[in-house]
Design a protein around this motif. Structure first.
Motif: not given
Length: 303
Positions: A42, A45-47, A49-50, A79, A81, A86-88
């Protein structure tokens, strides 16, 4: 008492990345210098944050998260998803990151590698190799100080998972894979040939959940989400945790040396590993695994 291994985890979490990271955080056998993130499963930004969310879950705000490449070196990314959500993380709820991420993964890795003793820090690569390629290109002396580079990627005798012969991590950035695999580092590839054999089944998952503990329970939730994304299959391969398992117990894996090169074309097999060509480079590749032993080690560490 065994000395903890100093490692940088380069990652794109991602469900199986998350399981691998939680194992590394909970097993007591790694000194995690930092998590560097890359766009892959993903977006960046998401990776990123995770990665921070996983550290917050385990109370490890002391471990820095460093954001890296938001795109491959020369082409568009891929990607997943549909698999990771969507949030990984398949909708599994985790706490918010406790610290803001740093920026510039390659430069940060170069600084850390230069400050430490040569070959004292391993790099565990769970995603596309863009950050490590940038390290090789921009900071070659620092890259040469990596201890072991253990890469989840590629397929040798197995079919691919995004193309007939191509595996996701290498297919995301074939140019980066080519640069890294030709860099002369102490590299071991952990391809689909072994990761598809280390599979979480329903009984293993139930036993993991029953064992208790924050890491085990969260990993059980993550693997349940992995099952849900596959239409209720009876087992799922644990690709990225195999990197951590090899780092701790290489004897679980049988290693061959193969001459390999990376397909750099634009077709469905972009990023595939090619063998037997004159332009290949000799690399250590894991081709067999004690799957039962690997699953025991993983469960023990998560408990």
């Amino acid at each position: 008492m065994r000395r903890a291994r100093r490692v940088i985890i380069d990652t794109d979490p991602g469900l199986d990345d998350a399981v691998a990271i939680l194992f590394a955080l909970s097993c007591g056998r790694f000194e995690i210098v930092g998590l560097t993130t890359v766009a892959g499963n993903i977006g960046i930004e998401t990776t990123t944050r995770n990665a921070g969310r996983l550290l917050a879950l385990m109370g490890r705000a002391d471990v820095p998260v460093v954001a890296g490449a938001s795109a491959p070196l020369r082409r568009g990314g891929i990607e997943e998803r549909a698999i990771h959500g969507d949030d990984g993380l398949g909708g599994v709820m985790l706490p918010a990151p406790q610290a803001s991420p740093l920026e510039g993964a390659a430069a940060w890795m170069a600084k850390v590698l230069t400050e430490g003793a040569a070959h004292s820090i391993d790099v565990l690569a769970l995603g596309p190799l863009t950050n490590i390629a940038r390290l090789v290109l921009d900071h070659p002396e620092a890259a040469g100080r990596i201890g072991r580079l253990i890469v989840m990627g590629g397929a040798i005798d197995e079919p691919g998972n995004v193309g007939p012969r191509s595996e996701f991590n290498l297919a995301c950035d074939p140019e980066a894979a080519d640069i890294v695999l030709r860099a002369g580092l102490d590299t071991t590839l952990i391809p689909l040939d072994v990761t598809r054999k280390v599979r979480a089944g329903r009984d293993w998952l139930s036993a993991l959940r029953a064992s208790g503990g924050r890491a085990a329970g969260t990993c059980a939730d993550l693997i349940e989400a992995y099952f849900a994304s596959s239409g209720g299959r009876e087992s799922r391969p644990l690709h990225d945790p195999c990197v951590m398992l090899f780092a701790l117990q290489p004897a679980l894996f049988a290693i061959d040396t193969r001459d390999v090169s990376v397909e750099l074309g634009a077709g469905a097999d972009a990023g595939a590993l090619l063998t037997g060509r004159q332009d290949g480079v000799a690399l250590r590749v894991a081709l067999r695994v004690d799957a039962a032993g690997a699953l025991r080690l993983l469960a023990d560490g998560l408990r």
